[in-house]
Write an enzyme that holds these catalytic residues in place. Sequence first.
Site, short mmCIF file in Angstrom:
data_model
loop_
_atom_site.label_atom_id
_atom_site.label_comp_id
_atom_site.label_asym_id
_atom_site.label_seq_id
_atom_site.Cartn_x
_atom_site.Cartn_y
_atom_site.Cartn_z
N ASN A 18 0.86 -1.19 0.00
CA ASN A 18 0.00 0.00 0.00
C ASN A 18 0.89 1.24 0.00
OD1 ASN A 18 -1.81 2.04 0.55
ND2 ASN A 18 -2.29 1.37 2.64
N LYS A 30 0.10 4.25 -0.23
CA LYS A 30 -0.55 5.42 0.40
C LYS A 30 -0.35 6.65 -0.50
CE LYS A 30 -0.09 3.20 4.83
NZ LYS A 30 0.01 3.27 6.27
N HIS A 79 -9.41 0.72 5.52
CA HIS A 79 -8.08 0.98 6.09
C HIS A 79 -8.23 1.98 7.24
CE1 HIS A 79 -3.99 2.40 6.60
NE2 HIS A 79 -3.61 1.26 6.04
N GLU A 108 -6.64 4.48 8.12
CA GLU A 108 -6.52 5.91 7.77
C GLU A 108 -7.80 6.42 7.12
OE1 GLU A 108 -2.82 5.38 5.69
OE2 GLU A 108 -1.94 4.83 7.62
N GLU A 157 -5.05 -5.44 10.90
CA GLU A 157 -4.05 -4.38 11.06
C GLU A 157 -4.28 -3.66 12.39
OE1 GLU A 157 -2.16 -3.03 7.23
OE2 GLU A 157 -3.97 -1.84 7.39
N GLY A 191 2.69 2.03 10.85
CA GLY A 191 3.62 3.15 10.69
C GLY A 191 4.36 3.52 11.96
N SER A 241 3.68 -2.28 10.21
CA SER A 241 5.13 -2.22 10.36
C SER A 241 5.85 -3.51 9.95
CB SER A 241 5.52 -1.84 11.80
OG SER A 241 5.09 -0.53 12.08
#
Length: 297
Positions: free
Chosen positions: A45, A47, A140, A142, A212, A218, A258
């Site tokens: 991904n 992003k 996701h 985000e 996730e 991240g 990560s």
Amino acid sequence: MKFLLALTLLSGASAFVQQHVGGAPPTFGGGLTQLHARQPIMAGNWKMNPATEDDALELASDLVGRLGEETCAVSDFEGCTEVVVFPPYPFISKVKDIAAEAGVTIGAQTIVYQDKGAFTGGVAASMVKSIGCEYILCGHSERRTVFKEDDDDIDREVLKVLDAGMKPILCIGETQEEFDLDISTEVCIMQLSKDLFGVTKEQMKDVVIAYEPVWAIGTGLVCGSKEANAMHVSIRDCLRNLYDDEVAENTRIQYGGSVTPDSVDDLMAQPDIDGCLVGGASLSAEKFARIANFEKS
Ligand code: PGA
């Protein structure tokens, strides 16, 4: 506190499960007794990266040059790994042409669930399908936090993606706060139950789940491989309750958060982890190629 929160989440989840299958509230627990051959799936991904088309094409070419023969498209699974990349919209078409050389599949990072019309900035499922996308990321973290998508939006996106003949990778996972309250499983069950509402058993063949934990995305904090596997087992149990054994055992479940070349082999050695959804490390062709070519145990 944990008890009350868990009870609230689980009673909400049960209501959704009953609407799903029309039966009695499910019980959650137990584990897999049998291992099934599920094709590994590694997804990158990107992003909102990289900054320019030239950089994106360079990354794609570098990746294609590094991927070995063990990667392939989904159709001819014989011990090979399916690899998918999710570039930003403007780069999709050109990256797809390059990626195809190595059997890498292309996806889009999101869609809006409406078909067309006055939705400034929106991109419809039919649009990305028409330029060759096979996968769409849905839910996701985000999208949930930054773009305020809720489970109802995510459910509509999943249904739209399936309806358009593409495959959703549905992302679920608990926040740091929920992890601290020890309600991670309840949160994941609730998200799964709501986000898969209306998805049929037949359609589940095209659904990939990505677990996730938000606190691992991240941050450099990877969930321990055994802990991640335990959550994957709970996710399969939830799928068993929502659908049946076949769906529970055939659905591919990725871990994301990560993931690096250092952590991938341990994660992939776990029986219920079928692949990884990779953010930061997918921006390095060297790292992502190593992740895709993880060590088979
Ligand atoms: P990360 O991102 O690998 O940078 O943690 C994962 C993701 O957001 O899917």
